[in-house]
Design a protein around this motif. Structure first.
Motif, PDB file in Angstrom:
ATOM      1  N   UNK A  76       0.854  -1.188   0.000  1.00 44.66           N
ATOM      2  CA  UNK A  76       0.000   0.000   0.000  1.00 44.66           C
ATOM      3  C   UNK A  76       0.889   1.236   0.000  1.00 44.66           C
ATOM      4  N   UNK A  77       0.680   2.129  -0.958  1.00 44.51           N
ATOM      5  CA  UNK A  77       1.532   3.305  -1.109  1.00 44.51           C
ATOM      6  C   UNK A  77       0.684   4.580  -1.201  1.00 44.51           C
ATOM      7  N   UNK A  78       1.299   5.683  -0.841  1.00 42.38           N
ATOM      8  CA  UNK A  78       0.620   6.980  -0.920  1.00 42.38           C
ATOM      9  C   UNK A  78       0.736   7.540  -2.336  1.00 42.38           C
ATOM     10  N   UNK A  79      -0.370   8.019  -2.854  1.00 35.28           N
ATOM     11  CA  UNK A  79      -0.378   8.643  -4.170  1.00 35.28           C
ATOM     12  C   UNK A  79      -1.215   9.923  -4.124  1.00 35.28           C
ATOM     13  N   UNK A  80      -0.760  10.926  -4.842  1.00 39.81           N
ATOM     14  CA  UNK A  80      -1.518  12.162  -4.965  1.00 39.81           C
ATOM     15  C   UNK A  80      -2.547  11.975  -6.078  1.00 39.81           C
ATOM     16  N   UNK A  81      -3.809  11.935  -5.699  1.00 37.73           N
ATOM     17  CA  UNK A  81      -4.883  11.738  -6.674  1.00 37.73           C
ATOM     18  C   UNK A  81      -5.882  12.871  -6.542  1.00 37.73           C
ATOM     19  N   UNK A  82      -6.336  13.363  -7.669  1.00 39.49           N
ATOM     20  CA  UNK A  82      -7.344  14.419  -7.647  1.00 39.49           C
ATOM     21  C   UNK A  82      -8.633  13.850  -7.079  1.00 39.49           C
ATOM     22  N   UNK A  83      -9.039  14.344  -5.950  1.00 43.04           N
ATOM     23  CA  UNK A  83     -10.262  13.874  -5.307  1.00 43.04           C
ATOM     24  C   UNK A  83     -10.973  15.047  -4.669  1.00 43.04           C
ATOM     25  N   UNK A  84     -12.068  14.761  -4.025  1.00 42.39           N
ATOM     26  CA  UNK A  84     -12.865  15.819  -3.413  1.00 42.39           C
ATOM     27  C   UNK A  84     -12.094  16.548  -2.314  1.00 42.39           C
ATOM     28  N   UNK A  85     -11.191  15.842  -1.630  1.00 44.64           N
ATOM     29  CA  UNK A  85     -10.430  16.461  -0.542  1.00 44.64           C
ATOM     30  C   UNK A  85      -9.115  17.051  -1.027  1.00 44.64           C
ATOM     31  N   UNK A  86      -8.612  16.548  -2.151  1.00 46.06           N
ATOM     32  CA  UNK A  86      -7.339  17.026  -2.671  1.00 46.06           C
ATOM     33  C   UNK A  86      -6.139  16.467  -1.941  1.00 46.06           C
ATOM     34  N   UNK A  87      -6.364  15.562  -0.978  1.00 45.03           N
ATOM     35  CA  UNK A  87      -5.272  15.000  -0.196  1.00 45.03           C
ATOM     36  C   UNK A  87      -4.745  13.728  -0.844  1.00 45.03           C
ATOM     37  N   UNK A  88      -3.628  13.236  -0.302  1.00 45.97           N
ATOM     38  CA  UNK A  88      -3.076  11.978  -0.805  1.00 45.97           C
ATOM     39  C   UNK A  88      -3.963  10.834  -0.331  1.00 45.97           C
ATOM     40  N   UNK A  89      -3.831   9.712  -1.020  1.00 45.49           N
ATOM     41  CA  UNK A  89      -4.684   8.569  -0.721  1.00 45.49           C
ATOM     42  C   UNK A  89      -3.876   7.303  -0.946  1.00 45.49           C
ATOM     43  N   UNK A  90      -4.203   6.252  -0.217  1.00 49.91           N
ATOM     44  CA  UNK A  90      -3.469   4.999  -0.358  1.00 49.91           C
ATOM     45  C   UNK A  90      -4.036   4.138  -1.481  1.00 49.91           C
ATOM     46  N   UNK A  91      -3.130   3.635  -2.319  1.00 44.43           N
ATOM     47  CA  UNK A  91      -3.509   2.722  -3.384  1.00 44.43           C
ATOM     48  C   UNK A  91      -2.601   1.498  -3.298  1.00 44.43           C
ATOM     49  N   UNK A  92      -2.945   0.465  -4.054  1.00 44.07           N
ATOM     50  CA  UNK A  92      -2.157  -0.757  -4.037  1.00 44.07           C
ATOM     51  C   UNK A  92      -1.173  -0.759  -5.202  1.00 44.07           C
ATOM     52  N   UNK A  93       0.105  -0.884  -4.886  1.00 41.72           N
ATOM     53  CA  UNK A  93       1.134  -0.937  -5.914  1.00 41.72           C
ATOM     54  C   UNK A  93       1.226  -2.354  -6.467  1.00 41.72           C
ATOM     55  N   UNK A  94       0.826  -2.531  -7.707  1.00 40.23           N
ATOM     56  CA  UNK A  94       0.900  -3.854  -8.333  1.00 40.23           C
ATOM     57  C   UNK A  94       2.349  -4.334  -8.412  1.00 40.23           C
ATOM     58  N   UNK A  95       3.256  -3.414  -8.718  1.00 42.96           N
ATOM     59  CA  UNK A  95       4.663  -3.775  -8.807  1.00 42.96           C
ATOM     60  C   UNK A  95       5.182  -4.318  -7.476  1.00 42.96           C
ATOM     61  N   UNK A 134     -12.524   1.081   1.367  1.00 42.51           N
ATOM     62  CA  UNK A 134     -12.030   2.284   2.050  1.00 42.51           C
ATOM     63  C   UNK A 134     -11.618   3.339   1.040  1.00 42.51           C
ATOM     64  N   UNK A 135     -10.938   2.905  -0.008  1.00 43.77           N
ATOM     65  CA  UNK A 135     -10.503   3.800  -1.077  1.00 43.77           C
ATOM     66  C   UNK A 135     -11.705   4.465  -1.744  1.00 43.77           C
ATOM     67  N   UNK A 136     -12.717   3.671  -2.056  1.00 41.72           N
ATOM     68  CA  UNK A 136     -13.919   4.195  -2.708  1.00 41.72           C
ATOM     69  C   UNK A 136     -14.631   5.220  -1.826  1.00 41.72           C
ATOM     70  N   UNK A 137     -14.686   4.953  -0.522  1.00 43.90           N
ATOM     71  CA  UNK A 137     -15.352   5.871   0.407  1.00 43.90           C
ATOM     72  C   UNK A 137     -14.585   7.193   0.504  1.00 43.90           C
ATOM     73  N   UNK A 138     -13.263   7.114   0.433  1.00 40.09           N
ATOM     74  CA  UNK A 138     -12.454   8.327   0.503  1.00 40.09           C
ATOM     75  C   UNK A 138     -12.672   9.215  -0.720  1.00 40.09           C
ATOM     76  N   UNK A 139     -12.918   8.574  -1.868  1.00 36.48           N
ATOM     77  CA  UNK A 139     -13.164   9.345  -3.083  1.00 36.48           C
ATOM     78  C   UNK A 139     -14.596   9.852  -3.155  1.00 36.48           C
ATOM     79  N   UNK A 140     -15.464   9.262  -2.357  1.00 31.99           N
ATOM     80  CA  UNK A 140     -16.840   9.745  -2.247  1.00 31.99           C
ATOM     81  C   UNK A 140     -17.609   9.750  -3.541  1.00 31.99           C
ATOM     82  N   UNK A 141     -18.063  10.928  -3.943  1.00 32.71           N
ATOM     83  CA  UNK A 141     -18.962  11.073  -5.087  1.00 32.71           C
ATOM     84  C   UNK A 141     -18.289  10.833  -6.435  1.00 32.71           C
TER      85      UNK A 141
END
Length: 212
Positions: A76-95, A134-141
């Motif tokens: 699980x790694x931190x990534x900057x993703x454009x979301x409603x909060x604008x904060x970083x979010x954890x995603x799964x690194x396939x590599x 959890x990821x989906x809930x963080x991204x919300x709408x």
């Protein structure tokens, strides 16, 4: 207390017991594996075992949770993703996932592809689904415009990704982690329509060292 260090002797003991359990699971059904067999294989006394665990059930639960915790701490790694909060979010690194599994291939092959003991797959599936939800809930709408319910997306993608991992192990890992990452990204992109979808939970970046 949070941040306190675990005694290295405790870490070593638990690690030895986990390795012994995985070794025994390769040859026997879990119900036939006794505490005595585990301690003898790990070269640890029964008294030491019971200092750490109440019984075999407690040990197995703890051992599987420790393996899962260690795996997800790495993938699980931190990534900057454009979301409603604008904060970083954890995603799964396939590599990272394919790298970790390759590094402990014997362990994961036993845990995921042994017909005698297939309960670990369910635990891994549940943990992956929890992280995706959890990821989906963080991204919300961000997901509101897609017609398939989040729960169905989670189930579909978790089953697909773990199925590929199981097959990769069964085939003797004939492809490199880099190739597996790139192939998974291509397949996931086929499921991506316009806008944000849950496929974005899986990060396909490959380590620079692997790109040489």
């Amino acid at each position: 207390m949070t941040g306190s260090k675990v005694d290295p002797r405790v870490v070593k003991t638990r690690s030895s017991l986990r390795k012994a359990l995985v070794y025994l699971m390769k040859h026997e059904k879990l119900e036939n594996i006794s505490v005595q067999k585990i301690t003898e294989t790990a070269n640890i006394t029964r008294g030491t075992f019971y200092l750490h665990y109440k019984d075999k059930r407690d040990f197995i639960k703890s051992a599987m949770n420790e393996i899962l915790d260690d795996l997800f701490a790495k993938i699980m790694v931190e990534r900057q993703i454009i979301s409603t909060s604008g904060a970083s979010i954890q995603v799964l690194s396939l590599n990272e996932a394919f790298q970790c599994i390759e590094n402990s291939a014997e362990v994961f092959d036993v845990l995921l592809n042994n017909e005698r003991n297939d309960f670990f797959y369910g635990q891994l599936y549940d943990r992956l689904c929890q992280e995706m939800t959890k990821y989906a809930k963080q991204l919300g709408t961000e997901f509101d415009d897609f017609d398939v319910p989040i729960k169905m997306q989670v189930s579909f993608l978790a089953s697909a990704v773990l199925g590929v991992i199981k097959s990769w192990l069964q085939d003797g890992m004939i492809y490199t982690p880099r190739y597996m990452t790139q192939s998974m990204v291509k397949m996931l992109q086929q499921f991506s329509g316009e806008g944000m979808l849950l496929t974005s939970f899986f990060d396909g970046k490959v380590k620079l060292a692997l790109e040489i």
